[in-house]
Scaffold this motif. Sequence first.
Motif, PDB file in Angstrom:
ATOM      1  N   SER A 113      -3.719   6.857  -0.526  1.00  0.00           N
ATOM      2  CA  SER A 113      -3.255   5.482  -0.354  1.00  0.00           C
ATOM      3  C   SER A 113      -3.647   4.674  -1.581  1.00  0.00           C
ATOM      4  CB  SER A 113      -3.860   4.849   0.906  1.00  0.00           C
ATOM      5  OG  SER A 113      -3.386   5.508   2.067  1.00  0.00           O
ATOM      6  N   HIS A 121       1.416   4.844   0.646  1.00  0.00           N
ATOM      7  CA  HIS A 121       0.831   5.982   1.344  1.00  0.00           C
ATOM      8  C   HIS A 121       1.600   7.224   0.893  1.00  0.00           C
ATOM      9  CE1 HIS A 121      -1.528   3.331   3.896  1.00  0.00           C
ATOM     10  NE2 HIS A 121      -0.433   2.674   4.248  1.00  0.00           N
ATOM     11  N   ARG A 139      -3.727  12.894   2.543  1.00  0.00           N
ATOM     12  CA  ARG A 139      -2.886  11.737   2.250  1.00  0.00           C
ATOM     13  C   ARG A 139      -3.621  10.782   1.318  1.00  0.00           C
ATOM     14  NH1 ARG A 139      -0.558   7.121   6.418  1.00  0.00           N
ATOM     15  NH2 ARG A 139       1.599   7.223   5.718  1.00  0.00           N
ATOM     16  N   ILE A 173       0.881  -1.160   0.000  1.00  0.00           N
ATOM     17  CA  ILE A 173       0.000   0.000   0.000  1.00  0.00           C
ATOM     18  C   ILE A 173       0.921   1.212   0.000  1.00  0.00           C
ATOM     19  CG2 ILE A 173      -1.793   1.295   1.196  1.00  0.00           C
ATOM     20  CD1 ILE A 173      -2.668  -1.377   2.475  1.00  0.00           C
TER      21      ILE A 173
END
Length: 200
Positions: free
Chosen positions: A190, A128, A188, A126
Amino acid sequence: MAKRAKVADELALTAEMRLGMRVKLARQIRGMTLKDVADAAGCSESLLSKIENGKASPSLPMLHRLVQVLETNIGWMFEEVDGEEGIIFRAGARPLIALDPLRQGDGITLERVIPYSSGHLLQCNIHHVDEGGASAGPIRHVGEEVGYVICGEVELSVGDRSFHLKPGDSFVFESELPHHYRNVGTERASIFWVNTPPTF
C-alpha cells in the motif's frame, strides 16, 4: 459597521484566492505556461501571475477570455464545497476504484483519500497493489508526485532509474518523467500517493 466591512474584505480576499487557484489549476492541467495563457487571453504575464496568486481580480471580459483559453467555464471558477461533506472522508466510506483510465494495471485498487472533485488542487489516493501487481505504463503527465510506502515492497521506476522501496520509504518526482511501479514483495503493498494537479 467596521466589523462588517472587515468580514466583507476577508470574504472578497478568499474569493480572489479561490479564483486564482482555479485559474492556475486549469492552466497546469492543460500544460500551459503563464506566457501561453497571457498571450492567448490578451493580457500580460505579470497580471496573470497576480490573478493566480489572488493579488488581482480579472475584469469580466478578461475572465471570459481566460475561461475560453483554459477550456472551462465561469461557474467552475467560483464553485464552492462547504460543510463536513467536503472536508471529512470517513474510514470505510472512501471510494475504491479497481481500474483507472491512467493508472489501471493488474492487481491495483485505488482508495480515494480525497474523492475526485474539479475544485481540488491535490489528488490523493492509497494505491493497494496485490502481490505481483503492476501499474500500466510507464506514463508521464504535467505535475509533481509524492508518496509514502505504508506496507509491502515496491519497485518504483522513474525515468531510467529504479528504486526498491520498503515500509517507511518515501519519494518525490516530477510527473513529466516516465514512471511505473510494481509489487516485488510477497504480500499486498500500500502506497499513500499524492499528486498535483489532479490528472484523473
